[in-house]
Design an enzyme around this catalytic site. Structure first.
Site, PDB file in Angstrom:
ATOM      1  N   GLY A 184     -18.426  15.166 -18.286  1.00  0.00           N
ATOM      2  CA  GLY A 184     -17.532  14.908 -17.155  1.00  0.00           C
ATOM      3  C   GLY A 184     -18.229  14.230 -15.989  1.00  0.00           C
ATOM      4  O   GLY A 184     -17.699  13.292 -15.384  1.00  0.00           O
ATOM      5  N   THR A 185     -19.421  14.687 -15.668  1.00  0.00           N
ATOM      6  CA  THR A 185     -20.131  14.128 -14.513  1.00  0.00           C
ATOM      7  C   THR A 185     -20.406  12.644 -14.722  1.00  0.00           C
ATOM      8  O   THR A 185     -20.180  11.818 -13.821  1.00  0.00           O
ATOM      9  CB  THR A 185     -21.460  14.893 -14.289  1.00  0.00           C
ATOM     10  OG1 THR A 185     -21.133  16.273 -14.102  1.00  0.00           O
ATOM     11  CG2 THR A 185     -22.220  14.372 -13.084  1.00  0.00           C
ATOM     12  N   ASN A 228     -10.614  22.827 -10.650  1.00  0.00           N
ATOM     13  CA  ASN A 228     -11.446  23.803 -11.361  1.00  0.00           C
ATOM     14  C   ASN A 228     -11.508  25.178 -10.698  1.00  0.00           C
ATOM     15  O   ASN A 228     -11.563  26.189 -11.371  1.00  0.00           O
ATOM     16  CB  ASN A 228     -12.858  23.256 -11.582  1.00  0.00           C
ATOM     17  CG  ASN A 228     -13.416  22.539 -10.380  1.00  0.00           C
ATOM     18  OD1 ASN A 228     -12.810  21.588  -9.884  1.00  0.00           O
ATOM     19  ND2 ASN A 228     -14.552  22.982  -9.889  1.00  0.00           N
ATOM     20  N   GLN A 235     -10.835  19.891 -16.658  1.00  0.00           N
ATOM     21  CA  GLN A 235     -10.299  21.255 -16.802  1.00  0.00           C
ATOM     22  C   GLN A 235      -8.953  21.271 -17.516  1.00  0.00           C
ATOM     23  O   GLN A 235      -8.529  22.306 -18.009  1.00  0.00           O
ATOM     24  CB  GLN A 235     -10.150  21.922 -15.417  1.00  0.00           C
ATOM     25  CG  GLN A 235     -11.466  22.213 -14.725  1.00  0.00           C
ATOM     26  CD  GLN A 235     -12.254  23.352 -15.369  1.00  0.00           C
ATOM     27  OE1 GLN A 235     -11.707  24.198 -16.092  1.00  0.00           O
ATOM     28  NE2 GLN A 235     -13.552  23.382 -15.125  1.00  0.00           N
ATOM     29  N   SER A 267     -14.602  16.380 -20.984  1.00  0.00           N
ATOM     30  CA  SER A 267     -15.909  16.964 -21.293  1.00  0.00           C
ATOM     31  C   SER A 267     -15.753  17.996 -22.400  1.00  0.00           C
ATOM     32  O   SER A 267     -14.941  18.927 -22.278  1.00  0.00           O
ATOM     33  CB  SER A 267     -16.458  17.625 -20.028  1.00  0.00           C
ATOM     34  OG  SER A 267     -17.665  18.273 -20.313  1.00  0.00           O
ATOM     35  N   ALA A 268     -16.523  17.844 -23.483  1.00  0.00           N
ATOM     36  CA  ALA A 268     -16.311  18.676 -24.683  1.00  0.00           C
ATOM     37  C   ALA A 268     -16.542  20.164 -24.441  1.00  0.00           C
ATOM     38  O   ALA A 268     -15.881  21.006 -25.051  1.00  0.00           O
ATOM     39  CB  ALA A 268     -17.247  18.195 -25.801  1.00  0.00           C
ATOM     40  N   THR A 275     -28.199   4.861 -27.820  1.00  0.00           N
ATOM     41  CA  THR A 275     -27.791   5.315 -29.157  1.00  0.00           C
ATOM     42  C   THR A 275     -26.856   6.514 -29.020  1.00  0.00           C
ATOM     43  O   THR A 275     -27.170   7.474 -28.303  1.00  0.00           O
ATOM     44  CB  THR A 275     -29.031   5.703 -29.981  1.00  0.00           C
ATOM     45  OG1 THR A 275     -29.875   4.558 -30.048  1.00  0.00           O
ATOM     46  CG2 THR A 275     -28.655   6.157 -31.382  1.00  0.00           C
ATOM     47  N   CYS A 318     -20.258  25.376 -11.222  1.00  0.00           N
ATOM     48  CA  CYS A 318     -21.239  24.294 -11.202  1.00  0.00           C
ATOM     49  C   CYS A 318     -22.109  24.351  -9.960  1.00  0.00           C
ATOM     50  O   CYS A 318     -23.180  23.785  -9.921  1.00  0.00           O
ATOM     51  CB  CYS A 318     -20.546  22.926 -11.266  1.00  0.00           C
ATOM     52  SG  CYS A 318     -19.645  22.690 -12.779  1.00  0.00           S
TER      53      CYS A 318
HETATM   54  C1  LIG Z   1     -13.138  19.239 -12.839  1.00  0.00           C
HETATM   55  C2  LIG Z   1     -14.522  19.008 -13.341  1.00  0.00           C
HETATM   56  N1  LIG Z   1     -15.023  17.753 -13.368  1.00  0.00           N
HETATM   57  C3  LIG Z   1     -16.255  17.496 -13.817  1.00  0.00           C
HETATM   58  C4  LIG Z   1     -17.070  18.496 -14.284  1.00  0.00           C
HETATM   59  C5  LIG Z   1     -18.429  18.156 -14.799  1.00  0.00           C
HETATM   60  O1  LIG Z   1     -18.401  18.098 -16.197  1.00  0.00           O
HETATM   61  P1  LIG Z   1     -19.780  18.190 -17.047  1.00  0.00           P
HETATM   62  O2  LIG Z   1     -20.227  19.608 -16.950  1.00  0.00           O
HETATM   63  O3  LIG Z   1     -19.377  17.801 -18.437  1.00  0.00           O
HETATM   64  O4  LIG Z   1     -20.714  17.220 -16.446  1.00  0.00           O
HETATM   65  C6  LIG Z   1     -16.606  19.820 -14.270  1.00  0.00           C
HETATM   66  C7  LIG Z   1     -17.480  20.930 -14.697  1.00  0.00           C
HETATM   67  O5  LIG Z   1     -17.292  22.070 -14.324  1.00  0.00           O
HETATM   68  C8  LIG Z   1     -15.297  20.077 -13.801  1.00  0.00           C
HETATM   69  O6  LIG Z   1     -14.800  21.314 -13.772  1.00  0.00           O
END
Ligand SMILES: Cc1ncc(COP(=O)(O)O)c(C=O)c1O
Length: 378
Positions: free
Chosen positions: A70-71, A149, A177, A197-198, A237, A325
């Site tokens: 996600g990030t 989140n 989410q 995000s998996a 890769t 996070c």
């Molecule tokens: C809404 C949201 N976006 C982005 C992220 C980040 O995702 P990742 O942990 O895959 O980098 C999170 C992780 O908690 C999230 O809740």
């Protein structure tokens, strides 16, 4: 008895996914860019996953780009679009974005970009009319989180997307989410870019995807330059086994979406009812259909959220305070502050997020433990 109620932070990888990933690592370990048999076998894995992710989103598979999560997907959108312009322009984000959007937005602001932070109401909802008013001739991107989140609030994505489409402005949503809990159809919804995000839907950590509407292709400069994998959007890769796991997790999430959403909504509402008589424990975020099926959030009038997390942990129950996070940080949750809560209320916030393995018995036990802890602590 141990109960995990922090699925918003991460989910346990499904055993089917682990087994499949192990098989892929053993027998399909070639580099997908290689032209020989080994490479072709890995390409087949990657392309099958692309189809599975595309099917979950009802997207054109051409639009699915694998990333590290996600990030990265969020950063790719914010920074990739910004880098397309030689002079700073204007972007609109909500004031309740995850830090993966919030921090790129402040970085861009420090570099001359104009950023409008759309306010939210007490439930965490953006008002589409505010978006309409905030648009400017030089607005190049709107990014609004699909489901928040920390408080579980689901935004009116369709209305927001329509406003962007009518104004011919790109619309991105962070659906990290939402996936596995909300049906998302990018052919039906006016969405140009979408992050997933998996590890939030029983795949592994460190793998995700960005959906890019193929019609808007070339409006983004990649963050990673190199071998030109993923149609040049994300060189490097591919993480074949992790991608395989993401694909399978996506297929299973799609199959189970209706039944699991129904089951989780029932458990969520049951726990909500059981906790309702705890004095000074106040729910936050939206209710009913405007809330994620697996999500409960509260603040306690007098007890620090992190203290409650620790006490629940001692009793064998995992919950989180604010966003997992950033839960090492002592600052109050910026999300709650933006929703109009005081510093103390924001510091006292907690989140309980349910998942596949949770049962009615978990819910009953969690309620008993919370009643006990809050009776003693108070
Ligand atoms: C809404 C949201 N976006 C982005 C992220 C980040 O995702 P990742 O942990 O895959 O980098 C999170 C992780 O908690 C999230 O809740």
């Amino acid at each position: 008895m141990q109960i995990y109620l922090d699925h918003g932070a991460t989910t346990p990888t499904r055993h089917e996914v682990i087994d499949f990933m192990a098989d892929v690592m053993r027998s399909q370990w070639g580099n997908p860019s290689s032209l020989h048999w080994w490479g072709e076998r890995s390409t087949m894995v990657v392309e099958r996953s692309r189809l599975q992710v595309a099917s979950l989103l009802n997207a054109d598979p051409e639009g699915v780009i694998f990333t590290s999560g996600g990030t990265e997907s969020d950063n790719m959108v914010m920074m990739g679009i910004a880098r397309q312009y030689s002079t700073p322009q204007h972007m609109i984000v909500s004031s309740v974005e995850h830090s993966a959007i919030r921090l790129p937005a402040s970085f861009l602001a420090e570099h001359g970009w104009e950023i409008t932070y759309l306010p939210v109401d007490r439930l965490g909802l953006v008002n589409p009319q505010d978006l309409q008013k905030a648009l400017r001739p030089n607005t190049v991107l709107v990014s609004i989180i699909a489901a928040q989140n920390e408080v579980g609030t689901i935004q009116p994505i369709e209305k927001i997307g329509m406003i962007c489409r009518n104004a011919n402005v790109l619309f991105h949503t962070d659906a990290v989410q939402a996936i596995g809990k909300l049906a998302i159809d990018v052919q039906f919804l006016p969405i140009d870019l979408l992050s997933i995000s998996a590890h939030k839907f029983y795949g592994t950590q460190g793998i995700g995807a960005l959906y890019i509407n193929p019609l808007i292709a070339k409006k983004m400069i990649p963050l990673m330059l190199g071998g030109g994998q993923e149609r040049g959007y994300r060189s490097g890769t591919q993480a074949v086994a992790a991608i395989a796991g993401l694909g399978l997790a996506a297929e299973l999430a799609e199959q189970e979406l209706d039944s699991e959403t129904k089951r989780l909504t029932h458990l969520r509402d049951r726990l909500y009812t059981l906790l309702a008589d705890i004095p000074d424990l106040i729910p936050t975020g939206a209710t009913g259909a405007a809330r994620l099926a697996n999500h409960l959030s509260f603040y306690h009038k007098y007890i620090d959220g992190r203290r409650l997390v620790r006490e629940m942990n001692l009793a064998g129950i995992a919950i989180s305070s604010g966003s997992a996070c950033s839960s090492g940080a002592i600052e109050p949750s910026p999300i709650l502050l933006q929703m109009g809560y005081s510093e103390t209320e924001a510091k006292n916030s907690i989140r309980l997020t349910l998942g596949k393995a949770n049962t009615e018995a978990d819910i009953e036990w969690t309620s008993l433990v919370m009643h006990q802890i809050l009776k003693v602590s108070h």
